[in-house]
Each structure stands twice: as C-alpha cells, then as structure tokens.
Motif scaffolding. Sequence first.
Motif, PDB file in Angstrom:
ATOM      1  N   ILE A 204      11.419 -12.013 -20.194  1.00 55.80           N
ATOM      2  CA  ILE A 204      10.279 -12.801 -20.670  1.00 55.80           C
ATOM      3  C   ILE A 204      10.423 -13.202 -22.135  1.00 55.80           C
ATOM      4  CG2 ILE A 204       7.779 -12.829 -21.047  1.00 55.80           C
ATOM      5  CD1 ILE A 204       8.401 -12.786 -18.117  1.00 55.80           C
ATOM      6  N   GLY A 211       8.804 -16.811 -22.349  1.00 54.65           N
ATOM      7  CA  GLY A 211       7.773 -17.112 -21.358  1.00 54.65           C
ATOM      8  C   GLY A 211       6.448 -16.483 -21.717  1.00 54.65           C
ATOM      9  N   CYS A 212       5.843 -16.970 -22.772  1.00 48.72           N
ATOM     10  CA  CYS A 212       4.626 -16.336 -23.312  1.00 48.72           C
ATOM     11  C   CYS A 212       3.472 -16.323 -22.305  1.00 48.72           C
ATOM     12  CB  CYS A 212       4.196 -17.028 -24.596  1.00 48.72           C
ATOM     13  SG  CYS A 212       5.406 -16.876 -25.940  1.00 48.72           S
ATOM     14  N   LEU A 214       3.600 -15.790 -19.231  1.00 57.15           N
ATOM     15  CA  LEU A 214       3.823 -14.725 -18.255  1.00 57.15           C
ATOM     16  C   LEU A 214       3.912 -13.347 -18.896  1.00 57.15           C
ATOM     17  CD1 LEU A 214       6.566 -16.488 -16.083  1.00 57.15           C
ATOM     18  CD2 LEU A 214       4.108 -16.349 -15.608  1.00 57.15           C
ATOM     19  N   CYS A 215       3.827 -13.299 -20.221  1.00 59.14           N
ATOM     20  CA  CYS A 215       4.055 -12.038 -20.930  1.00 59.14           C
ATOM     21  C   CYS A 215       2.877 -11.077 -20.738  1.00 59.14           C
ATOM     22  CB  CYS A 215       4.266 -12.309 -22.423  1.00 59.14           C
ATOM     23  SG  CYS A 215       4.554 -10.804 -23.383  1.00 59.14           S
TER      24      CYS A 215
END
Length: 378
Positions: A204, A211-212, A214-215
Amino acid sequence: MDVLEIDPKKIRNLRRNLLRWYKAHARELPWRAGPRGDKKPNPYHVMVSEAMLQQTQVATVIDYFNRFVAVFPTVASLAAADEQSVLNMWQGLGYYRRARHLHAAAKMVVDEFEGEVPREADELLKLPGVGPYSAGAIASIAYDQRAAIVDGNVIRILSRIFKITKPADETETKKRLWSIAEALVPAKDAGNYNQAMMELGAMICSPRGAGCLLCPVRNQCESLADDQMDVHDLPVMLPKKKPRAVTHQLIAVQRRDGKYLFVKRPAKGLWSNMFGLLSLEHDVKLSSEPDFNAIKKHLKTSVNLTAGETDHVKTFKHQTTHLTIHFELHVAQDGKGRAVCDGEIAWRRLDELDDLPLAKPQQKAVSLLRKFEAQLAV
C-alpha cells in the motif's frame, strides 16, 4: 514531535487498524506462519527468509527460499554444509555476503546455542550478519518478542504518518525513527504487527503510487492530512553518491577439448570465494579498444598460460550499489603452458557448471559464450 508526545489513542488506533488489515489481507508466504495463528513459526525459516529479503523483493525470494530449505531443511544441516554448496544454492540472489553470514550464523547457533535460534534480540545480535533490524524481525516473528524493526518500508511509513521532513538517513533522524518504532510495537502480537508494517510498505504505502484510499492507517497519517504536502515527497533522503564506473575484462580461456577455465575468486572483495572466468579488473572505465596485449600478459602472470588467438565477444554492464561495472568478455584460445595459480581452478564445458557457484555477471558471460559457440558452429 518528541516520541513522548505521541497520543496514546493514536498508537492504539494505529496498532488496531494495522493488525486488523493484516489479518485480513496478509499474503501467504512459505516462511510465514500465518496471521491468525493457524501454525507456529519456524525460527530457522524466519532466519533464512530475513537474510534473503535484505535488498531483495519478496517475489524473487520465494523460489530461492523453497529450494534452499529443501536442501538445508534445518539449521544443523546448513551448519554442516560446505560453503561452496551454500553459495551454489544462493546463486543468482546477489549480495553473497548474506549467504556467508547466514552459514556462519547457523554454525554459531549449533555450536553456542544448542541448535536453537536465539529468542532475544540481544542474543541474535551476536550472530554474524544480524543487525538491529534482523534481530528485531527474527525475535518478534519467530517468538513474538516485543522488538522493533526499522527498514526501508518502516522508514517510509513512519516518515509519512508522523510527517518527518528531515533526511531519514541522518543520524538523529534514524534515532528518532527507532524510538517511534519501539513505542509503537505492541507487547502482544509483535510479530504480526511488524509483518503488517512490512506488508503495508510493500502493498500500500509504496515509494511511488501510494494507495492512500486503501490504507488502513490513513486516518493516523499526518502527511496525508496536510493539504500542502504530497505523501510521495517523504521520506526525505540525503543525496546518494553516484556509482563509480569501472571495467572488468573477463577472459574465457578455452582448451582444445572445448573446456573453459574457471577460477575461484579471493576470500575478500566482490563475489568472494565464488567461481568465475579469469578477470582483469580496472578501477576506471576503459574507453579504448580491448588491449589484447594486456590480456595476454595477465594470462601469463596470473595462471601461467600463453594465449593463442583472442576474440572480443561482447561488452555488457552490471550495476552494484557503489559500482557500474562494464564487463568486456573475450575468448582466448589456450596456447602453451599448464594452468597454475594461487587459487582453486576448474576446467569445465559450459554445460558442466551446476556445482560451481557463479555470480550473475558470470552467468551472463556463460550465456554469451553459449551463443558465441553456437554462431561458430553454424
């Protein structure tokens, strides 16, 4: 921000969210016991994997790990192996000092720790090649000891979460990152927490393209909350020194029976104790045409051979951390003399090299020699 100023609620939320995400999304890896405790970790497997994962991607390590533990299934079997066998199984992974350190560590585990990989980070630090990161990783993952880790992934995550804008490779910043890591690692589930940090950095919070959305810890990330900042600007690193360009002339000495000369390299320096074609190494990049007189002189002084016809095959490049190495591959037909040198030598056909540990540039050279032979046969 001082470590003591970190909001305890932020610590609890970060731990909880990270562990919850990890237990739901952790990849299945051959050395990983599983985030839900469905099987116990194998400390030896953890030790091997941590050695292999230094400066190497997980996807690359998986096959090497499986082959390695198939040949050396226990720490005792690794300790009992000869170094050439260990280097041969490591062949292609690079950074061969890791293999020698792992081999030496296995011997120390057998000789001084009754064959059991130590549980405590302080004890693990006594093993060859084990630094603070590896000690913390092995202690926490193998035994769930409360021990912190700081590697490239963790540096990136902590720099972004706590908006650390000073260079991460400065001494004071390193100390601060370790202090934060030690404050965050929980007393229970430390192994899963540390693996979650590594997984987050790999899956991530990547160097580019984070992928902020989805973090799992985006709500705790200070750099993401700052509208004036791009998370990709962190961590800040000091400028790296440009790799130095050098030239290695590889001399493929071929006998009349078609076999080539391979020489064991010295115990110190690049690719130590591995085998390879005879090498004439220059501290600068050569810009002129190949100096065949220098090659013939090196053959005579290093292995007592007088070369016949010499051909240039190919020039290729290999990158290390500090060097850009330009390899010039030549074939020298063996003229007069009997090969003699201080190190071990082996005459082999190109299809008889399975038992010789060869570094990647040497494997590349062998591949080029096979093509060269095929062209001559047409």
